[in-house]
Design a protein around this motif. Structure first.
Motif, PDB file in Angstrom:
ATOM      1  N   LYS A 206       0.699  -1.296  -0.002  1.00  0.00           N
ATOM      2  CA  LYS A 206       0.019   0.012   0.079  1.00  0.00           C
ATOM      3  C   LYS A 206       0.964   1.387   0.012  1.00  0.00           C
TER       4      LYS A 206
ATOM      5  N   ASN B 219      -6.429   0.109  -1.182  1.00  0.00           N
ATOM      6  CA  ASN B 219      -6.000   1.184  -2.334  1.00  0.00           C
ATOM      7  C   ASN B 219      -4.466   1.534  -2.226  1.00  0.00           C
TER       8      ASN B 219
ATOM      9  N   GLU C  35     -16.039   3.264   4.281  1.00  0.00           N
ATOM     10  CA  GLU C  35     -15.380   2.263   5.473  1.00  0.00           C
ATOM     11  C   GLU C  35     -16.257   2.360   6.706  1.00  0.00           C
TER      12      GLU C  35
ATOM     13  N   SER D 115     -10.620   4.690  -1.636  1.00  0.00           N
ATOM     14  CA  SER D 115     -10.958   3.255  -1.108  1.00  0.00           C
ATOM     15  C   SER D 115     -11.415   2.585  -2.561  1.00  0.00           C
TER      16      SER D 115
ATOM     17  N   SER E 211      -7.975  -0.909   3.864  1.00  0.00           N
ATOM     18  CA  SER E 211      -8.588  -0.762   2.257  1.00  0.00           C
ATOM     19  C   SER E 211      -7.753  -0.970   1.587  1.00  0.00           C
TER      20      SER E 211
ATOM     21  N   ARG F   2       2.063   2.345   2.675  1.00  0.00           N
ATOM     22  CA  ARG F   2       1.207   2.923   4.200  1.00  0.00           C
ATOM     23  C   ARG F   2       2.147   3.342   4.862  1.00  0.00           C
TER      24      ARG F   2
ATOM     25  N   HIS G 254      -6.152  11.843   2.048  1.00  0.00           N
ATOM     26  CA  HIS G 254      -6.815  10.627   1.938  1.00  0.00           C
ATOM     27  C   HIS G 254      -7.841  10.618   0.676  1.00  0.00           C
TER      28      HIS G 254
HETATM   29 MG    MG Z   1      -8.090   3.331   4.180  1.00  0.00          MG
END
Ligand code: MG
Ligand code: TXA
Length: 342
Positions: free
Chosen positions: A57, A147, A182, A153, A145, A59, A234
């Motif tokens: 991700k 993405n 979400e 997402s 999620s 992330r 986001h």
């Molecule tokens: Mg997310």
């Protein structure tokens, strides 16, 4: 990339679910549908597996993950002293789009899932593919999620493919997700509990069961949120998004002004406003007042502008009642809190 019909019987012995579960048991990541958005799952008990989620991700590693379980009572495996209020919410809203932040029973999942916190976020999704996959894997699945970090997402397998093609070994395609935004995240380690992220289960619905809750100050002000993930930008498409909160005449003028200044303007709004807003490209998410449709089509609408040449996106504003709260929270974040009022 596997397609599974969520309506078939005996999903948990379906060859595609079995193959995907085998990947998960081997420490690989697999994208799968839930009733909210697609998740990117990994065995929550394996640090190697969980690290693959962050890697795929892109992330930030200080942002903890939600643990997905297939049975209500499994919550006690991971949680210490589930509060009475949390237990009531489990009984009423699970399976469903409500994530409960609870005291973590240390050692039950990798500490990469909880990212240094003493709490753990748990939910039981309401989707036959998700439930079968968790059961077949025989493991709790950590799943954000599916993405790339910062993107909207995914509400379809196609969205997951757009973001993660070549970065993950498998996507289970169970069709479009249901709710489209979400889950609600509620911190139940304090009393009254605190709403950290509005979502599919509304504040009003929660309050009917356990009485008044508080709302994280970060949700209203965009300052230091208690849910680590809420501080990042986001859900953003490539062109900048601005939420417009005002009369239709004012919106029309804003759009015409932007066009006069050379912008190619996208409008994300309802069926009704799309008829009268003079944008270059209008994307409608649902009829006025149909907030479930507006939520369901929100992320695909935002994403669809990436296939156009718009240079600026204006988005319609909604009342924050019920599901509208989750819709406005995501829109404001997609806009990086750029909201213009008349
Ligand atoms: Mg997310
Ligand atoms: O609907 C959903 O919740 C989807 C599907 C796949 O289940 N998942 C999802 O995960 O949205 P993610 O990682 O995109 O968002 C999880 C949110 C983040 O804002 C994260 O910071 C917060 O939950 N979170 C996770 N663990 C937490 C904890 N222990 N305390 C506070 N917030 C936590």
């Amino acid at each position: 990339y596997y397609v599974v019909d969520k309506h078939v019987n005996n999903l948990s012995t379906h060859p595609i679910i079995e193959q995907s579960a085998a990947l998960l048991r081997n420490g690989e990541v697999v994208a799968f549908p839930t009733e909210t958005v697609y998740g990117l799952g990994a065995d929550a008990t394996s640090t190697v597996a969980v690290e693959r989620i962050y890697e795929a991700k892109g992330r930030p590693s200080d942002n903890p993950l939600i643990v997905h379980i297939a049975k209500q009572e499994d919550v006690h495996t991971f949680v210490d002293n589930l509060s009475e209020k949390a237990q009531k919410l489990v009984n009423i809203f699970w399976p469903g789009p409500l994530t409960l932040v609870c005291n973590w029973k240390k050692g039950t999942v990798s500490d990469r899932v909880t990212a240094g916190l003493s709490t753990i976020a748990v939910r039981m999704p309401e989707h036959p593919v998700a439930i079968s996959l968790i059961e077949a894997a025989g493991k709790p699945l950590a799943a954000p999620s599916a993405n790339r970090s910062g993107k909207p997402s995914p509400t379809s397998a196609q969205h997951v493919l757009e973001d993660l093609n070549g970065r993950i070994p498998a996507i289970v395609d169970g069709g479009e997700t249901g709710f489209g935004v979400e889950s609600t995240v509620l911190d139940t380690t304090v009393d009254p509990p605190i709403l950290l992220r509005p979502g599919g289960v509304t504040q009003e619905e929660i309050e009917q069961v356990i009485g008044e809750i508080r709302v994280d100050a970060g949700l209203a002000t965009s300052e230091a949120p208690r849910s680590p993930g809420m501080k990042y930008t986001h859900y953003a498409p490539e062109a900048p998004v601005t939420v417009l909160d005002g009369s239709i005449e004012w919106i029309q003028k804003m759009v015409l002004d932007a066009k006069e200044n050379g912008a190619i303007v996208g409008w994300l709004g309802t069926k009704e406003t799309c008829k009268v807003v003079p944008a270059d490209i209008c994307v409608e998410t649902g009829a006025e007042g149909d907030l479930f449709s507006i939520a369901k089509n929100l992320y695909s609408g935002l994403r669809s502008f990436n296939e156009t040449n718009v240079t600026t996106i204006f988005a319609q504003s909604y009342s924050k009642n019920g599901v509208g709260y989750a819709v406005m929270n995501r829109l404001e974040k997609a806009a990086g809190h750029q909201i213009l009022s008349e």
